[in-house]
Scaffold this active site. Structure first.
Site, PDB file in Angstrom:
ATOM      1  N   PRO A  97       7.318   2.489  -1.672  1.00 49.90           N
ATOM      2  CA  PRO A  97       8.408   1.948  -0.853  1.00 49.90           C
ATOM      3  C   PRO A  97       8.334   2.539   0.543  1.00 49.90           C
ATOM      4  O   PRO A  97       8.212   3.758   0.713  1.00 49.90           O
ATOM      5  CB  PRO A  97       9.669   2.423  -1.591  1.00 49.90           C
ATOM      6  CG  PRO A  97       9.233   3.662  -2.319  1.00 49.90           C
ATOM      7  CD  PRO A  97       7.800   3.436  -2.685  1.00 49.90           C
ATOM      8  N   MET A  98       8.383   1.687   1.568  1.00 52.05           N
ATOM      9  CA  MET A  98       8.346   2.152   2.958  1.00 52.05           C
ATOM     10  C   MET A  98       9.357   1.352   3.763  1.00 52.05           C
ATOM     11  O   MET A  98       9.277   0.117   3.824  1.00 52.05           O
ATOM     12  CB  MET A  98       6.945   1.968   3.550  1.00 52.05           C
ATOM     13  CG  MET A  98       5.884   2.853   2.924  1.00 52.05           C
ATOM     14  SD  MET A  98       4.231   2.562   3.623  1.00 52.05           S
ATOM     15  CE  MET A  98       3.782   1.027   2.766  1.00 52.05           C
ATOM     16  N   ALA A  99      10.307   2.060   4.368  1.00 52.93           N
ATOM     17  CA  ALA A  99      11.336   1.390   5.167  1.00 52.93           C
ATOM     18  C   ALA A  99      10.692   0.684   6.344  1.00 52.93           C
ATOM     19  O   ALA A  99       9.855   1.245   7.051  1.00 52.93           O
ATOM     20  CB  ALA A  99      12.359   2.404   5.661  1.00 52.93           C
ATOM     21  N   CYS A 142      12.165  10.538   1.387  1.00 55.46           N
ATOM     22  CA  CYS A 142      12.119  10.112   2.788  1.00 55.46           C
ATOM     23  C   CYS A 142      12.348  11.307   3.709  1.00 55.46           C
ATOM     24  O   CYS A 142      13.343  12.020   3.576  1.00 55.46           O
ATOM     25  CB  CYS A 142      13.168   9.039   3.059  1.00 55.46           C
ATOM     26  SG  CYS A 142      13.161   8.473   4.784  1.00 55.46           S
ATOM     27  N   GLY A 200       0.090   9.981  -1.295  1.00 62.05           N
ATOM     28  CA  GLY A 200      -0.303  10.752  -0.130  1.00 62.05           C
ATOM     29  C   GLY A 200      -1.788  10.679   0.158  1.00 62.05           C
ATOM     30  O   GLY A 200      -2.604  11.138  -0.646  1.00 62.05           O
ATOM     31  N   ASP A 201      -2.148  10.051   1.281  1.00 62.50           N
ATOM     32  CA  ASP A 201      -3.542   9.980   1.747  1.00 62.50           C
ATOM     33  C   ASP A 201      -4.467   9.222   0.811  1.00 62.50           C
ATOM     34  O   ASP A 201      -5.679   9.478   0.785  1.00 62.50           O
ATOM     35  CB  ASP A 201      -4.114  11.381   1.991  1.00 62.50           C
ATOM     36  CG  ASP A 201      -3.400  12.122   3.109  1.00 62.50           C
ATOM     37  OD1 ASP A 201      -2.605  11.487   3.833  1.00 62.50           O
ATOM     38  OD2 ASP A 201      -3.632  13.331   3.255  1.00 62.50           O
TER      39      ASP A 201
END
Length: 344
Positions: A29-31, A113, A214-215
């Site tokens: 999920p990314m705003a 977040c 992450g990455d």
């Protein structure tokens, strides 16, 4: 990291409640990123699960245009996972109930977040500083709904207060169905390299599915992260911006040990066109033009070091102009453009 990158076919696929995921690749999920058009595109291109942008737990704010658009899930295949964010247990519980009633099949709680405006409201990764509140939130949300609840965290607030292992145990005890862990502290935000030792330790500590975040930007890195951590799936965030084909490439590599052929220039052109059209349909004429600038900019990034293409695209004010831009772009040296975009 371990050297082993053998195909990930020797253990069961992850389950979230009664949902068995079709593979080990999840869209984080990314705003401002994982809106409905992008979620649908990533799912079509191989994501086994997609998670919505975070929605505030304060239902009094759901009347805003931004919140309403984030809560649109009609026509999406399941399981539909909706992320909620806040710092009050009962408010989060009510938000979970309302989203479940609106068709959510998984509720995800945001404790990862790092944004200042979220942490300043004692939400997101700021919650990791108060383990008692973490436990209260998890217990309240799990008790509020009959669908699975998942949790996304970071390794801690800062290097001196890494507590992700304890939070993972709290999550398992509260009935959380799966846990996603970003291998950075809140203090790091997105700087430096993600570390996976904490994720490996969490996997050893709990029996619920663990997703490593992450990455994860290449199929090879995905395989390495899974081998090193023992995690049940990888969660892909920024690596998918401008490169939604990454999901099928990771899935193929994990399943076969071989690289998937990159998308052709024709496929890239078609995908960008479909994505652009979906953005305009979702957001409308005015906002669609502006949101498209961000997504098309990601597609163009690595092929456009001087920002010439992006500057031109960002000056366009009409949807028709944006479509014509893509047509002109691929009418030129399509192969070179395609290879450059895919490298993004």
């Amino acid at each position: 990291m371990r050297d082993s990158v053998s195909p990930q076919t020797d253990r069961p696929l992850p389950r979230i409640g009664h949902h068995t995921l079709p593979n080990r690749v999840i869209l984080a999920p990314m705003a401002g990123v994982t809106d409905r058009p992008f979620r649908q595109l990533c799912r079509e291109l191989g994501a086994g699960l997609v998670v919505s942008e975070m929605v505030t737990a304060d239902s009094r704010l759901w009347h805003t245009r931004k919140s309403r658009q984030r809560m649109i899930h009609r026509g999406e295949p399941g399981p539909r996972s909706v992320q909620i964010a806040g710092g009050d247990p009962q408010m989060l519980a009510e938000a979970a109930r309302l989203n479940a009633n609106a068709g959510a099949e998984i509720i995800d709680i945001n404790m990862g977040c790092p944004a200042k405006k979220v942490c300043n409201k004692a939400a997101g990764s700021a919650l990791l500083r108060d383990e008692r509140l973490v436990a209260d939130i998890l217990e309240a949300v799990v008790a509020a709904v009959d669908i699975p609840v998942t949790l996304k965290i970071r390794t801690g607030w800062c290097a001196e207060t890494r507590n992700a292992e304890r939070v993972a145990s709290l999550a398992e005890d509260a009935g959380i169905a799966a846990l996603a862990v970003h291998g950075r502290t809140r203090e790091q935000r997105y700087t430096g390299a993600a570390e996976y030792d904490t994720i490996a330790a969490i996997k050893q500590r709990v029996s619920i599915p663990v997703f490593a975040n992450g990455d994860v930007t290449t199929p090879q890195r995905a395989a390495e992260v899974l081998a090193y951590t023992g995690a049940d799936a990888v969660m892909v965030g920024r690596g998918a911006q401008g490169n939604p084909w990454l999901f099928r490439e990771i899935e193929h590599y994990l399943r076969t040990g071989r690289e998937h052929a990159p998308p052709s220039a024709d496929e890239i052109a078609s995908t960008m066109g479909r994505h652009l059209r979906a953005l305009h349909e979702h957001y409308g004429d005015y906002l669609g033009v502006r949101v498209a600038r961000k997504h098309v900019g990601w597609y163009l990034a690595s092929h456009d070091p001087s920002r010439t293409y992006r500057s031109r695209f960002n000056r366009l004010e009409q949807a028709e102009q944006q479509f014509e831009f893509l047509h002109e772009l691929f009418r030129g040296d399509a192969a070179a453009i395609g290879n450059g975009i895919h490298a993004a």
